[in-house]
Design an enzyme around this catalytic site. Structure first.
Site, mmCIF file in Angstrom:
data_model
loop_
_atom_site.group_PDB
_atom_site.id
_atom_site.type_symbol
_atom_site.label_atom_id
_atom_site.label_comp_id
_atom_site.label_asym_id
_atom_site.label_seq_id
_atom_site.Cartn_x
_atom_site.Cartn_y
_atom_site.Cartn_z
ATOM 1 N N ALA A 6 32.263 48.504 34.706
ATOM 2 C CA ALA A 6 31.781 49.121 33.466
ATOM 3 C C ALA A 6 32.291 48.329 32.266
ATOM 4 C CB ALA A 6 32.302 50.550 33.384
ATOM 5 N N GLY A 32 32.906 48.905 39.119
ATOM 6 C CA GLY A 32 31.460 48.965 39.328
ATOM 7 C C GLY A 32 30.885 47.690 39.924
ATOM 8 N N GLU A 40 31.306 48.217 43.469
ATOM 9 C CA GLU A 40 30.379 49.300 43.856
ATOM 10 C C GLU A 40 28.935 48.807 43.918
ATOM 11 O OE1 GLU A 40 31.984 52.017 40.797
ATOM 12 O OE2 GLU A 40 32.122 53.451 42.451
ATOM 13 N N GLU A 57 39.614 51.468 39.618
ATOM 14 C CA GLU A 57 39.460 52.546 38.631
ATOM 15 C C GLU A 57 40.681 53.437 38.481
ATOM 16 O OE1 GLU A 57 37.148 51.654 40.850
ATOM 17 O OE2 GLU A 57 35.157 51.731 39.978
HETATM 18 N N1 COA Z 1 34.321 45.318 30.033
HETATM 19 C C1 COA Z 1 34.141 44.634 28.882
HETATM 20 N N2 COA Z 1 34.583 43.377 28.700
HETATM 21 C C2 COA Z 1 35.204 42.787 29.741
HETATM 22 C C3 COA Z 1 35.406 43.438 30.957
HETATM 23 C C4 COA Z 1 34.941 44.743 31.086
HETATM 24 N N3 COA Z 1 35.039 45.435 32.238
HETATM 25 N N4 COA Z 1 36.085 42.587 31.781
HETATM 26 C C5 COA Z 1 36.266 41.457 31.089
HETATM 27 N N5 COA Z 1 35.744 41.568 29.851
HETATM 28 C C6 COA Z 1 35.756 40.592 28.770
HETATM 29 C C7 COA Z 1 37.151 40.433 28.194
HETATM 30 O O1 COA Z 1 37.413 41.458 27.270
HETATM 31 C C8 COA Z 1 37.049 39.076 27.563
HETATM 32 O O2 COA Z 1 36.344 39.174 26.357
HETATM 33 P P1 COA Z 1 36.985 38.541 24.997
HETATM 34 O O3 COA Z 1 36.978 37.067 25.259
HETATM 35 O O4 COA Z 1 36.001 38.958 23.952
HETATM 36 O O5 COA Z 1 38.331 39.121 24.871
HETATM 37 C C9 COA Z 1 36.160 38.320 28.544
HETATM 38 O O6 COA Z 1 35.457 39.305 29.284
HETATM 39 C C10 COA Z 1 36.939 37.472 29.518
HETATM 40 O O7 COA Z 1 37.912 38.298 30.155
HETATM 41 P P2 COA Z 1 39.458 37.924 30.260
HETATM 42 O O8 COA Z 1 40.232 39.164 30.516
HETATM 43 O O9 COA Z 1 39.861 37.108 29.076
HETATM 44 O O10 COA Z 1 39.414 36.962 31.515
HETATM 45 P P3 COA Z 1 40.464 36.856 32.709
HETATM 46 O O11 COA Z 1 39.944 35.787 33.595
HETATM 47 O O12 COA Z 1 41.843 36.750 32.194
HETATM 48 O O13 COA Z 1 40.375 38.286 33.477
HETATM 49 C C11 COA Z 1 39.308 40.146 34.559
HETATM 50 C C12 COA Z 1 39.155 38.714 34.040
HETATM 51 C C13 COA Z 1 37.915 40.595 34.973
HETATM 52 C C14 COA Z 1 40.246 40.176 35.730
HETATM 53 C C15 COA Z 1 39.866 41.064 33.447
HETATM 54 O O14 COA Z 1 39.084 40.876 32.271
HETATM 55 C C16 COA Z 1 39.823 42.518 33.794
HETATM 56 O O15 COA Z 1 40.711 43.017 34.473
HETATM 57 N N6 COA Z 1 38.771 43.251 33.321
HETATM 58 C C17 COA Z 1 38.666 44.660 33.563
HETATM 59 C C18 COA Z 1 38.060 44.898 34.917
HETATM 60 C C19 COA Z 1 38.090 46.372 35.301
HETATM 61 O O16 COA Z 1 39.099 47.027 35.275
HETATM 62 N N7 COA Z 1 36.907 46.857 35.700
HETATM 63 C C20 COA Z 1 36.763 48.183 36.160
HETATM 64 C C21 COA Z 1 36.117 49.015 35.121
HETATM 65 S S1 COA Z 1 35.963 50.694 35.674
#
Ligand code: COA
Length: 260
Positions: free
Chosen positions: A66, A111, A114, A134
């Site tokens: 999400a 997601g 999922e 989550e």
């Molecule tokens: N929603 C919105 N934006 C997201 C996102 C999400 N779920 N996951 C990553 N992004 C965005 C980051 O905010 C970042 O944007 P920015 O450059 O404007 O700050 C960009 O994507 C790159 O992410 P970043 O965190 O810098 O890269 P990373 O390689 O260090 O880490 C992830 C990647 C995916 C591991 C990390 O972003 C993360 O843990 N995201 C959340 C995932 C999550 O918990 N999903 C479950 C949701 S219920």
């Protein structure tokens, strides 16, 4: 534009649908969900599309779940609407009348995992990582994860992964049976296309009925499951494709199936 969030490519019966928000790790905001929903509804009635591949744009992510930035600004009612939409969309994908392959090209979290679980087959790049994270956000998987993960890998491992929110790498995902196959990242799409090409050799009505029998039959007792299989088989008997399969065997040639 919502449509631009999805890149679509079609080639000889295979449609590749790519989540196209690489700067946001292909996170699913409302617009992307709506675009994917419209696309899946369209595919259902496209007889020329026989296999679907779902992938993520860029090299880093399949889908980071999400969109947490969008989520932060939502009211409770909007969160409910989002969860209702994503859960129904993934169920539409699971029930789509043709095989769907997830090309897990990078992180697939929440997601994202999922979405992969709603697909029939998952093929991952060896750089991919997956997880239902989550509970770390004090919520639970809401797009089918609590139901599909235990059905796929067993309840004990599913509980471990959901309770801890731990991410698994591609190798562990393969060991768990979470993915079917692991490939080098630059070979991922060709692995998926190869699988799609093999599937294209099968009759489309047979594929639809086999998927239906597996999906519906597994959710019930074996006697009912066998009845579902029986009814699904009956649907293939009066088809032109079945006769074409027999004729092609007799004539020692490849069958040409038309989905009729
Ligand atoms: N929603 C919105 N934006 C997201 C996102 C999400 N779920 N996951 C990553 N992004 C965005 C980051 O905010 C970042 O944007 P920015 O450059 O404007 O700050 C960009 O994507 C790159 O992410 P970043 O965190 O810098 O890269 P990373 O390689 O260090 O880490 C992830 C990647 C995916 C591991 C990390 O972003 C993360 O843990 N995201 C959340 C995932 C999550 O918990 N999903 C479950 C949701 S219920």
């Amino acid at each position: 534009m919502a449509e631009d969030m999805l890149a679509v490519q079609e080639q000889e019966g295979v449609m590749t649908v790519t989540l196209n928000r690489p700067k946001a790790m292909n996170a699913l905001n409302f617009d992307l969900l709506r675009a994917l929903d419209a696309r899946i509804r369209d595919i259902r009635f496209r007889t020329d599309v026989r296999v679907v591949i779902i992938a993520g744009a860029g090299e880093k992510a399949f889908c980071a779940g999400a969109d947490l930035k969008e989520r932060a600004g939502m009211t409770h009612a909007q969160v409910k609407e989002y969860i209702y939409t994503i859960r129904n969309l993934f169920t539409e994908i699971e029930n789509l009348n043709k095989p769907v392959i997830a090309a897990v090209n990078g992180v697939a979290l929440g997601g994202g995992t999922e979405l992969a679980l709603a697909c029939d087959i998952r093929i991952a790049a060896d750089t991919a990582s997956m997880g239902l994270t989550e509970t770390r956000l004090a919520i639970i998987p809401g797009a089918g994860g609590t139901q599909r993960l235990p059905r796929l890998i067993g309840r004990a491992k599913a509980k471990e992964l959901i309770f801890t929110g731990r991410r698994v790498d591609a190798r562990e995902a393969l060991d768990l049976g979470l993915v079917n196959q692991v490939c080098p990242p630059n070979g991922l799409m060709s692995c998926c296309n190869k699988m799609a090409e093999e599937i294209l050799e099968a009759g489309p009505i047979a594929l639809e009925q086999a998927k239906y029998a597996i999906n519906k039959g597994l959710e019930t007792d074996i006697t009912t499951g066998l009845s579902i299989e029986s009814n699904a088989y009956w649907i293939t008997i009066p088809t032109q494709d079945r006769l074409e399969g027999l004729a092609a065997f007799r004539e020692k040639r490849k069958p040409v199936y038309k989905g009729q």
